[in-house]
Design a protein around this motif. Structure first.
Motif, mmCIF file in Angstrom:
data_model
loop_
_atom_site.group_PDB
_atom_site.id
_atom_site.type_symbol
_atom_site.label_atom_id
_atom_site.label_comp_id
_atom_site.label_asym_id
_atom_site.label_seq_id
_atom_site.Cartn_x
_atom_site.Cartn_y
_atom_site.Cartn_z
ATOM 1 N N PHE A 71 -3.625 5.763 -11.673
ATOM 2 C CA PHE A 71 -4.525 4.616 -11.548
ATOM 3 C C PHE A 71 -3.767 3.293 -11.453
ATOM 4 O O PHE A 71 -4.333 2.279 -11.046
ATOM 5 C CB PHE A 71 -5.502 4.572 -12.725
ATOM 6 C CG PHE A 71 -4.901 4.104 -14.019
ATOM 7 C CD1 PHE A 71 -4.912 2.768 -14.357
ATOM 8 C CD2 PHE A 71 -4.335 5.001 -14.895
ATOM 9 C CE1 PHE A 71 -4.364 2.335 -15.558
ATOM 10 C CE2 PHE A 71 -3.790 4.590 -16.094
ATOM 11 C CZ PHE A 71 -3.803 3.244 -16.427
ATOM 12 N N ALA A 72 -2.466 3.286 -11.810
ATOM 13 C CA ALA A 72 -1.686 2.050 -11.717
ATOM 14 C C ALA A 72 -1.556 1.582 -10.273
ATOM 15 O O ALA A 72 -1.242 0.416 -10.021
ATOM 16 C CB ALA A 72 -0.307 2.249 -12.324
ATOM 17 N N ALA A 73 -1.820 2.476 -9.310
ATOM 18 C CA ALA A 73 -1.778 2.077 -7.903
ATOM 19 C C ALA A 73 -2.872 1.064 -7.582
ATOM 20 O O ALA A 73 -2.687 0.182 -6.744
ATOM 21 C CB ALA A 73 -1.929 3.311 -7.003
ATOM 22 N N THR A 74 -4.017 1.195 -8.243
ATOM 23 C CA THR A 74 -5.133 0.292 -7.949
ATOM 24 C C THR A 74 -4.827 -1.148 -8.339
ATOM 25 O O THR A 74 -5.072 -2.067 -7.542
ATOM 26 C CB THR A 74 -6.414 0.787 -8.629
ATOM 27 O OG1 THR A 74 -6.688 2.125 -8.190
ATOM 28 C CG2 THR A 74 -7.597 -0.097 -8.283
ATOM 29 N N PRO A 75 -4.287 -1.420 -9.558
ATOM 30 C CA PRO A 75 -3.916 -2.799 -9.861
ATOM 31 C C PRO A 75 -2.881 -3.374 -8.896
ATOM 32 O O PRO A 75 -2.924 -4.560 -8.574
ATOM 33 C CB PRO A 75 -3.342 -2.706 -11.286
ATOM 34 C CG PRO A 75 -4.000 -1.527 -11.871
ATOM 35 C CD PRO A 75 -4.163 -0.553 -10.735
ATOM 36 N N LEU A 76 -1.962 -2.529 -8.422
ATOM 37 C CA LEU A 76 -0.978 -3.006 -7.453
ATOM 38 C C LEU A 76 -1.660 -3.428 -6.158
ATOM 39 O O LEU A 76 -1.369 -4.505 -5.605
ATOM 40 C CB LEU A 76 0.056 -1.917 -7.171
ATOM 41 C CG LEU A 76 1.156 -2.269 -6.156
ATOM 42 C CD1 LEU A 76 1.933 -3.493 -6.611
ATOM 43 C CD2 LEU A 76 2.093 -1.085 -5.957
ATOM 44 N N LEU A 77 -2.593 -2.618 -5.676
ATOM 45 C CA LEU A 77 -3.320 -2.980 -4.457
ATOM 46 C C LEU A 77 -4.214 -4.202 -4.678
ATOM 47 O O LEU A 77 -4.442 -4.985 -3.755
ATOM 48 C CB LEU A 77 -4.177 -1.793 -3.995
ATOM 49 C CG LEU A 77 -3.423 -0.632 -3.357
ATOM 50 C CD1 LEU A 77 -4.370 0.539 -3.111
ATOM 51 C CD2 LEU A 77 -2.779 -1.066 -2.051
ATOM 52 N N ALA A 78 -4.709 -4.349 -5.913
ATOM 53 C CA ALA A 78 -5.585 -5.484 -6.204
ATOM 54 C C ALA A 78 -4.847 -6.822 -6.144
ATOM 55 O O ALA A 78 -5.480 -7.876 -6.147
ATOM 56 C CB ALA A 78 -6.236 -5.305 -7.573
ATOM 57 N N LEU A 79 -3.505 -6.767 -6.082
ATOM 58 C CA LEU A 79 -2.747 -8.003 -5.899
ATOM 59 C C LEU A 79 -2.950 -8.591 -4.515
ATOM 60 O O LEU A 79 -2.773 -9.798 -4.314
ATOM 61 C CB LEU A 79 -1.257 -7.743 -6.135
ATOM 62 C CG LEU A 79 -0.851 -7.333 -7.555
ATOM 63 C CD1 LEU A 79 0.630 -6.970 -7.586
ATOM 64 C CD2 LEU A 79 -1.152 -8.440 -8.550
ATOM 65 N N ALA A 119 0.811 -1.219 0.000
ATOM 66 C CA ALA A 119 0.000 0.000 0.000
ATOM 67 C C ALA A 119 0.846 1.272 0.000
ATOM 68 O O ALA A 119 0.523 2.230 -0.720
ATOM 69 C CB ALA A 119 -0.937 -0.005 1.206
ATOM 70 N N ILE A 120 1.913 1.317 0.785
ATOM 71 C CA ILE A 120 2.713 2.547 0.869
ATOM 72 C C ILE A 120 3.351 2.913 -0.473
ATOM 73 O O ILE A 120 3.215 4.054 -0.936
ATOM 74 C CB ILE A 120 3.764 2.435 1.994
ATOM 75 C CG1 ILE A 120 3.060 2.452 3.360
ATOM 76 C CG2 ILE A 120 4.776 3.568 1.898
ATOM 77 C CD1 ILE A 120 3.986 2.209 4.538
ATOM 78 N N PRO A 121 4.052 1.986 -1.164
ATOM 79 C CA PRO A 121 4.594 2.344 -2.481
ATOM 80 C C PRO A 121 3.503 2.728 -3.482
ATOM 81 O O PRO A 121 3.689 3.650 -4.290
ATOM 82 C CB PRO A 121 5.326 1.078 -2.930
ATOM 83 C CG PRO A 121 5.621 0.337 -1.671
ATOM 84 C CD PRO A 121 4.465 0.631 -0.760
ATOM 85 N N ALA A 122 2.357 2.030 -3.431
ATOM 86 C CA ALA A 122 1.271 2.339 -4.368
ATOM 87 C C ALA A 122 0.755 3.755 -4.152
ATOM 88 O O ALA A 122 0.532 4.509 -5.116
ATOM 89 C CB ALA A 122 0.134 1.335 -4.195
ATOM 90 N N VAL A 123 0.577 4.146 -2.902
ATOM 91 C CA VAL A 123 0.048 5.477 -2.593
ATOM 92 C C VAL A 123 1.072 6.562 -2.933
ATOM 93 O O VAL A 123 0.711 7.603 -3.488
ATOM 94 C CB VAL A 123 -0.372 5.549 -1.106
ATOM 95 C CG1 VAL A 123 -0.691 6.983 -0.696
ATOM 96 C CG2 VAL A 123 -1.583 4.654 -0.871
ATOM 97 N N ILE A 124 2.344 6.325 -2.624
ATOM 98 C CA ILE A 124 3.370 7.309 -2.980
ATOM 99 C C ILE A 124 3.450 7.473 -4.493
ATOM 100 O O ILE A 124 3.536 8.595 -5.017
ATOM 101 C CB ILE A 124 4.744 6.899 -2.407
ATOM 102 C CG1 ILE A 124 4.726 7.031 -0.878
ATOM 103 C CG2 ILE A 124 5.857 7.760 -2.997
ATOM 104 C CD1 ILE A 124 6.000 6.555 -0.202
ATOM 105 N N PHE A 125 3.401 6.371 -5.240
ATOM 106 C CA PHE A 125 3.433 6.438 -6.698
ATOM 107 C C PHE A 125 2.261 7.251 -7.222
ATOM 108 O O PHE A 125 2.417 8.106 -8.101
ATOM 109 C CB PHE A 125 3.404 5.038 -7.295
ATOM 110 C CG PHE A 125 3.323 5.031 -8.790
ATOM 111 C CD1 PHE A 125 4.465 5.182 -9.562
ATOM 112 C CD2 PHE A 125 2.109 4.885 -9.436
ATOM 113 C CE1 PHE A 125 4.396 5.194 -10.940
ATOM 114 C CE2 PHE A 125 2.024 4.899 -10.811
ATOM 115 C CZ PHE A 125 3.177 5.048 -11.569
ATOM 116 N N ALA A 126 1.069 6.989 -6.701
ATOM 117 C CA ALA A 126 -0.109 7.744 -7.138
ATOM 118 C C ALA A 126 0.065 9.221 -6.820
ATOM 119 O O ALA A 126 -0.306 10.086 -7.632
ATOM 120 C CB ALA A 126 -1.362 7.188 -6.458
ATOM 121 N N GLY A 127 0.613 9.534 -5.651
ATOM 122 C CA GLY A 127 0.821 10.925 -5.278
ATOM 123 C C GLY A 127 1.815 11.625 -6.182
ATOM 124 O O GLY A 127 1.607 12.780 -6.587
#
Length: 252
Positions: free
Chosen positions: A33-41, A13-21
Motif C-alpha cells: 500500500f506504500a505505493a499509493t502514497p508515492l503516487l499521491a505525490l 509510477a514505475i518504481p511504485a508499481v515495482i515496489f508493490a509487486g
C-alpha cells in the motif's frame, strides 16, 4: 490523472508499481500500500487508488500460483469475513470522511505493534503467549477492508494479526495473498460505481502491466532466497516506515 502520461508520471509510477509487486510477491509483505502514497505525490488521491487497484488485482493473480494452498485457512477466513463489512462501510463513507483519519489510525496501529514486538524482544514485556483469536482477526479484517477501500492501506492490520499467529514466512505470505485477492475483488464494483476508475487510469494501467508482473516475480525470488529472519526483519522495518508515513501524511 495528468492529461498526458509524461516522464514525471512514469518516474513515480514505475518504481511504485515495482515496489508493490515485490511486496505482493513475498518480500516485505504488507507494504504494497506504500505505493499509493508515492503516487499521491503527483496524482489526486482518488486517481492514485483507481490507478492501483487493477494492477494490485493483477499482482494478486500472478502471486496466487506460487503460494496456492499454502495459506493458514482459519486466519485467512477470519480476515476475509471481517473485510466484507469493512469494504461495505468504506464504500458508504468514501466521499464523506477525510481519509487522513484512517491514515492516522492505521499508522498508529502499525507503529504500536512494532513497538510492542520490540519490547518483547528486549524483555521489557512478557506476553501471555496466546495468539490473537479469530475474533481479533475478524476485527482486523473490518479495519483492513475499510482502510484498503479508502487508500489500499489494509496491509498493517492484517500484518498485526498474522504476525501474532506465529506463522512461518511462506504461510504468512500465502495468507496475505489470498486475503487481499479476495478484498481487492470486493472493491472493484464499488470503485466502478463511485467513478474512481477513468479512461485515463485504464490507459496508464496498460503501460504499467509489465512492471507489475516483473515486481511480483522479483518478490517471489527474494522470498525464496532470503532467510526467514531477514524476511520478518524487513516486514517490521516496512511497518515502521509505512506506518510513520501514514501518520505524517495524516498530520500534515
Amino acid at each position: 490523472m495528468p492529461e498526458v502520461l509524461d516522464l514525471t508520471f512514469f518516474a513515480f509510477a514505475i518504481p511504485a508499481v515495482i515496489f508493490a509487486g515485490v511486496s505482493k510477491g513475498g518480500f516485505g509483505s504488507g507494504a504494497a500500500f506504500a505505493a499509493t502514497p508515492l503516487l499521491a505525490l503527483i496524482l489526486d488521491p482518488g486517481a492514485a487508488i483507481g490507478l492501483m487497484l487493477p494492477l494490485l488485482m493483477l499482482m494478486d493473480v500472478t502471486a496466487l500460483k506460487p503460494y496456492w494452498k499454502k495459506w493458514d485457512g482459519p486466519s485467512a477466513w477470519a480476515l476475509i469475513l471481517g473485510a466484507v463489512p469493512g469494504v461495505v462501510l468504506g464504500g458508504l463513507i468514501y466521499k464523506a470522511v477525510d481519509p487522513d483519519l484512517f491514515r492516522l489510525l492505521i499508522g498508529l496501529v502499525a507503529l504500536g505493534f512494532v513497538a510492542f514486538q520490540a519490547a518483547v524482544k528486549l524483555r521489557l514485556w512478557t506476553p501471555s503467549g496466546r495468539h490473537l483469536s479469530d475474533r481479533a482477526g475478524r476485527l482486523a479484517g473490518v479495519v483492513g477492508g475499510l482502510t484498503s477501500f479508502i487508500s489500499h492501506a489494509g496491509g498493517p492490520p492484517a500484518a498485526v494479526f498474522l504476525l501474532s499467529r506465529g506463522l512461518d514466512k511462506t504461510t504468512y505470505q500465502a495468507t496475505t495473498v489470498i486475503v487481499f485477492w479476495a478484498i481487492n475483488l470486493m472493491k472493484f464494483i464499488p470503485y466502478a460505481f463511485l467513478g474512481i476508475f477513468t479512461w485515463q487510469t485504464a490507459k496508464a494501467d496498460l503501460f504499467l502491466i509489465p512492471f507489475a508482473v516483473i515486481g511480483v516475480w522479483l518478490g517471489v525470488w527474494a522470498h525464496r532466497v532470503f532467510s526467514e529472519r531477514a524476511y520478518f526483519a524487513l516486514t517490521y522495518a516496512l511497518l515502521v516506515v509505512t506506518g510513520g508515513k501514514l501518520v505524517f501524511d495524516a498530520l500534515t
